[in-house]
Design a protein around this motif. Structure first.
Motif, PDB file in Angstrom:
ATOM      1  N   SER A  53       0.610  -1.171  -0.096  1.00 39.36           N
ATOM      2  CA  SER A  53       0.004  -0.125  -0.031  1.00 39.36           C
ATOM      3  C   SER A  53       0.761   1.277   0.126  1.00 39.36           C
ATOM      4  CB  SER A  53      -1.023  -0.192   1.249  1.00 39.36           C
ATOM      5  OG  SER A  53      -0.091   0.037   2.201  1.00 39.36           O
ATOM      6  N   ARG A  54       2.059   1.082   0.592  1.00 38.57           N
ATOM      7  CA  ARG A  54       2.870   2.399   0.573  1.00 38.57           C
ATOM      8  C   ARG A  54       3.517   2.442  -0.851  1.00 38.57           C
ATOM      9  NH1 ARG A  54       7.010   1.245   5.370  1.00 38.57           N
ATOM     10  NH2 ARG A  54       5.705  -0.794   5.879  1.00 38.57           N
ATOM     11  N   VAL A  55       3.741   1.543  -1.260  1.00 42.98           N
ATOM     12  CA  VAL A  55       4.518   1.721  -2.793  1.00 42.98           C
ATOM     13  C   VAL A  55       3.353   2.048  -3.642  1.00 42.98           C
ATOM     14  CG1 VAL A  55       5.184   0.311  -5.000  1.00 42.98           C
ATOM     15  CG2 VAL A  55       6.288  -0.189  -2.616  1.00 42.98           C
ATOM     16  N   ASP A  56       2.201   1.535  -3.585  1.00 41.80           N
ATOM     17  CA  ASP A  56       0.890   2.177  -4.340  1.00 41.80           C
ATOM     18  C   ASP A  56       0.587   3.375  -4.257  1.00 41.80           C
ATOM     19  OD1 ASP A  56       0.454  -0.274  -5.334  1.00 41.80           O
ATOM     20  OD2 ASP A  56      -1.080  -1.088  -3.956  1.00 41.80           O
ATOM     21  N   ARG A  57       0.859   4.150  -2.838  1.00 38.82           N
ATOM     22  CA  ARG A  57       0.601   5.495  -2.586  1.00 38.82           C
ATOM     23  C   ARG A  57       1.828   6.323  -3.091  1.00 38.82           C
ATOM     24  NH1 ARG A  57       0.203   5.706   3.038  1.00 38.82           N
ATOM     25  NH2 ARG A  57       2.582   5.838   2.987  1.00 38.82           N
ATOM     26  N   PHE A  58       2.931   5.759  -3.122  1.00 37.51           N
ATOM     27  CA  PHE A  58       4.206   6.703  -3.913  1.00 37.51           C
ATOM     28  C   PHE A  58       3.695   6.573  -5.212  1.00 37.51           C
ATOM     29  CE2 PHE A  58       8.091   5.935  -6.142  1.00 37.51           C
ATOM     30  CZ  PHE A  58       8.689   7.049  -5.615  1.00 37.51           C
ATOM     31  N   VAL A  59       3.405   5.946  -6.048  1.00 35.48           N
ATOM     32  CA  VAL A  59       3.273   5.723  -7.397  1.00 35.48           C
ATOM     33  C   VAL A  59       2.274   6.778  -7.725  1.00 35.48           C
ATOM     34  CG1 VAL A  59       2.579   4.431  -9.577  1.00 35.48           C
ATOM     35  CG2 VAL A  59       4.389   3.517  -7.801  1.00 35.48           C
ATOM     36  N   ARG A  60       1.052   6.670  -6.802  1.00 37.10           N
ATOM     37  CA  ARG A  60       0.128   7.636  -7.140  1.00 37.10           C
ATOM     38  C   ARG A  60       0.256   9.051  -6.969  1.00 37.10           C
ATOM     39  NH1 ARG A  60      -3.037   4.056  -3.891  1.00 37.10           N
ATOM     40  NH2 ARG A  60      -2.677   5.629  -2.383  1.00 37.10           N
ATOM     41  N   GLU A  61       1.266   9.511  -6.079  1.00 42.28           N
ATOM     42  CA  GLU A  61       1.879  10.759  -5.740  1.00 42.28           C
ATOM     43  C   GLU A  61       2.427  11.106  -6.712  1.00 42.28           C
ATOM     44  OE1 GLU A  61       1.261  12.882  -3.054  1.00 42.28           O
ATOM     45  OE2 GLU A  61      -0.321  11.279  -2.613  1.00 42.28           O
ATOM     46  N   LEU A  62       3.395  10.320  -7.276  1.00 39.26           N
ATOM     47  CA  LEU A  62       4.001  11.031  -8.607  1.00 39.26           C
ATOM     48  C   LEU A  62       3.135  11.562  -9.781  1.00 39.26           C
ATOM     49  CD1 LEU A  62       6.470   7.756  -9.317  1.00 39.26           C
ATOM     50  CD2 LEU A  62       7.143  10.210  -8.398  1.00 39.26           C
ATOM     51  N   HIS A  63       1.943  11.293  -9.739  1.00 36.14           N
ATOM     52  CA  HIS A  63       1.008  11.877 -10.747  1.00 36.14           C
ATOM     53  C   HIS A  63       0.781  13.347 -10.607  1.00 36.14           C
ATOM     54  CE1 HIS A  63       0.171   8.208 -13.335  1.00 36.14           C
ATOM     55  NE2 HIS A  63       0.007   7.395 -12.121  1.00 36.14           N
ATOM     56  N   ARG A  64       0.855  13.582  -8.967  1.00 35.91           N
ATOM     57  CA  ARG A  64       0.366  14.815  -8.537  1.00 35.91           C
ATOM     58  C   ARG A  64       1.043  15.996  -8.961  1.00 35.91           C
ATOM     59  NH1 ARG A  64      -1.557  14.689  -2.639  1.00 35.91           N
ATOM     60  NH2 ARG A  64      -2.374  16.660  -3.262  1.00 35.91           N
ATOM     61  N   HIS A  65       2.383  15.645  -9.170  1.00 36.29           N
ATOM     62  CA  HIS A  65       3.608  16.593  -9.255  1.00 36.29           C
ATOM     63  C   HIS A  65       3.530  16.854 -10.925  1.00 36.29           C
ATOM     64  CE1 HIS A  65       4.945  16.135  -5.403  1.00 36.29           C
ATOM     65  NE2 HIS A  65       4.732  15.117  -5.223  1.00 36.29           N
ATOM     66  N   ASP A  66       3.199  17.994 -11.224  1.00 31.30           N
ATOM     67  CA  ASP A  66       3.046  18.393 -12.566  1.00 31.30           C
ATOM     68  C   ASP A  66       4.487  18.916 -13.170  1.00 31.30           C
ATOM     69  OD1 ASP A  66       2.985  20.678 -11.402  1.00 31.30           O
ATOM     70  OD2 ASP A  66       1.460  21.465 -12.314  1.00 31.30           O
ATOM     71  N   ARG A  67       5.479  19.181 -12.333  1.00 27.45           N
ATOM     72  CA  ARG A  67       6.881  19.725 -12.576  1.00 27.45           C
ATOM     73  C   ARG A  67       7.551  18.456 -12.640  1.00 27.45           C
ATOM     74  NH1 ARG A  67       8.752  23.702  -9.146  1.00 27.45           N
ATOM     75  NH2 ARG A  67      10.499  23.978 -10.662  1.00 27.45           N
TER      76      ARG A  67
END
Length: 72
Positions: free
Chosen positions: A33-47
């Motif tokens: 679940s921590r790995v999944d959250r990390f990958v989801r968070e990558l999508h939030r960084h538009d820069r």
């Protein structure tokens, strides 16, 4: 910059179970679940531009966009 953590990268200690992105037999129950959250968070960084690679235990290659070059 002070050296923090065993890797000396300034970002704190290395995770107890490494930086693997692909499931490992030594992972605790909540690690996926921590790995999944990390990958989801990558999508939030538009820069940032990044890619996940199916290599060894998993790899992310990422770069920030628009930052000035680092000067010594």
């Amino acid at each position: 910059m002070p050296v923090r953590g065993p890797r000396g990268n300034g970002y704190g200690p290395a995770p107890e179970h490494g930086d693997d992105l692909k499931p490992q037999p030594t992972w605790p129950d909540d690690h996926q679940s921590r790995v999944d959250r990390f990958v989801r968070e990558l999508h939030r960084h538009d820069r940032m531009r990044w890619t996940l690679m199916d290599w060894a235990s998993g790899l992310v290659v990422a770069a920030r966009l628009g930052d000035p070059p680092y000067l010594a």
